[in-house]
Design a protein around this motif. Sequence first.
Motif, PDB file in Angstrom:
ATOM      1  N   ASN A   1       0.606  -1.181   0.083  1.00 45.66           N
ATOM      2  CA  ASN A   1       0.015   0.031   0.222  1.00 45.66           C
ATOM      3  C   ASN A   1       0.808   1.324  -0.020  1.00 45.66           C
ATOM      4  O   ASN A   1       0.504   2.393   0.426  1.00 45.66           O
ATOM      5  CB  ASN A   1      -1.015   0.192   1.234  1.00 45.66           C
TER       6      ASN A   1
ATOM      7  N   ASN B   1      -4.139  -7.461  -7.077  1.00 45.14           N
ATOM      8  CA  ASN B   1      -3.214  -7.079  -6.095  1.00 45.14           C
ATOM      9  C   ASN B   1      -2.133  -6.196  -6.240  1.00 45.14           C
ATOM     10  O   ASN B   1      -1.418  -5.677  -5.487  1.00 45.14           O
ATOM     11  CB  ASN B   1      -2.837  -8.448  -5.226  1.00 45.14           C
TER      12      ASN B   1
ATOM     13  N   GLU C   1       2.292  -0.157  -7.132  1.00 41.56           N
ATOM     14  CA  GLU C   1       1.549  -0.140  -5.997  1.00 41.56           C
ATOM     15  C   GLU C   1       1.065  -1.543  -5.750  1.00 41.56           C
ATOM     16  O   GLU C   1       0.075  -1.867  -6.340  1.00 41.56           O
ATOM     17  CB  GLU C   1       0.526   0.908  -5.592  1.00 41.56           C
TER      18      GLU C   1
ATOM     19  N   PHE D   1      -0.988  -4.087  -3.257  1.00 38.99           N
ATOM     20  CA  PHE D   1      -2.204  -4.089  -2.362  1.00 38.99           C
ATOM     21  C   PHE D   1      -2.008  -5.256  -1.305  1.00 38.99           C
ATOM     22  O   PHE D   1      -2.550  -5.219  -0.265  1.00 38.99           O
ATOM     23  CB  PHE D   1      -3.457  -4.008  -2.918  1.00 38.99           C
ATOM     24  N   LYS D   2      -1.494  -6.460  -2.093  1.00 41.41           N
ATOM     25  CA  LYS D   2      -1.385  -7.729  -1.007  1.00 41.41           C
ATOM     26  C   LYS D   2      -0.331  -8.594  -1.785  1.00 41.41           C
ATOM     27  O   LYS D   2      -0.475  -8.593  -2.865  1.00 41.41           O
ATOM     28  CB  LYS D   2      -2.950  -8.235  -1.193  1.00 41.41           C
TER      29      LYS D   2
END
Length: 266
Positions: free
Chosen positions: A149, A196, A238, A240-241
């Motif tokens: 993130n 992700n 970026e 996210f997971k």
Amino acid sequence: MKTVKYYAVVYDDEENGDVNVVSWDVSQPENCWGNGSFVYQVMGTKVNNQDQAVTLFQRALDRGLLTVAEGYDANLILTEYLEKGTAALWVGQADLCYCAPAGDYCVEANAIDHNNNWAEPLYNTFEYVPVTAFDIDFSSVNYGSVNINVPKWVAGNTVFSEGDNRPTVRNIGNTHLQVAIQQDDMQLGESLNGWNVEWGARMGNDNANAAYYEPFEPVVLPNALTLCDQDELDFYIEVFKGTTGEKTGTMILGAVPSCDDDEILE
């Protein structure tokens, strides 16, 4: 460089085409990439071998490449002038650089005899076929360590130098171009909320020209790279997971022709 040859058949009452000067004035196309300006003047020399002159004219005639002055016929020029030696073929040549603008170039052929009489100019065009092409100085993009993130940019530069790990793109075609990009998910996969990872890219350092995109989504960067120009490519990620460890993926770079007025010519 592309060498272009210019030909003209010249007739003169007194000298059978053996005139003082034959020249061609060449101008740029008027389109997205050219402004119609003067490029250069090409000076001609007489083709003294009559058989060669006839062969060259016949070849151009067979290929539909002739522009004939009003009131004349191509076959008549061949049989009544060139084959009988009452007119002469003149030739000149000059180079167009690889990034000269694509399109229809205007050519004005002129002749002046030894009494300083000017012939009526003859106008013709030739097409410099549009080719959109680019070169890059990198074969991979290393995003380095990335936190979850936390957006991250990898910066390029404007110096074309292979191996400096600073992505640069240069225009080696004869149209303006826009860079096209597509990337996979780099093994990061999807979750219930979607992919992700999110990608981004920009040419230059203006965030207004940045494009953000999902894996497998083809995008075209909004700003154009002009003729003979080069610029930096910056890449964004970026996550996210994801899991720890090295991730690899595939990036596909391409280009589309671009016009100043946003109209792509075909």
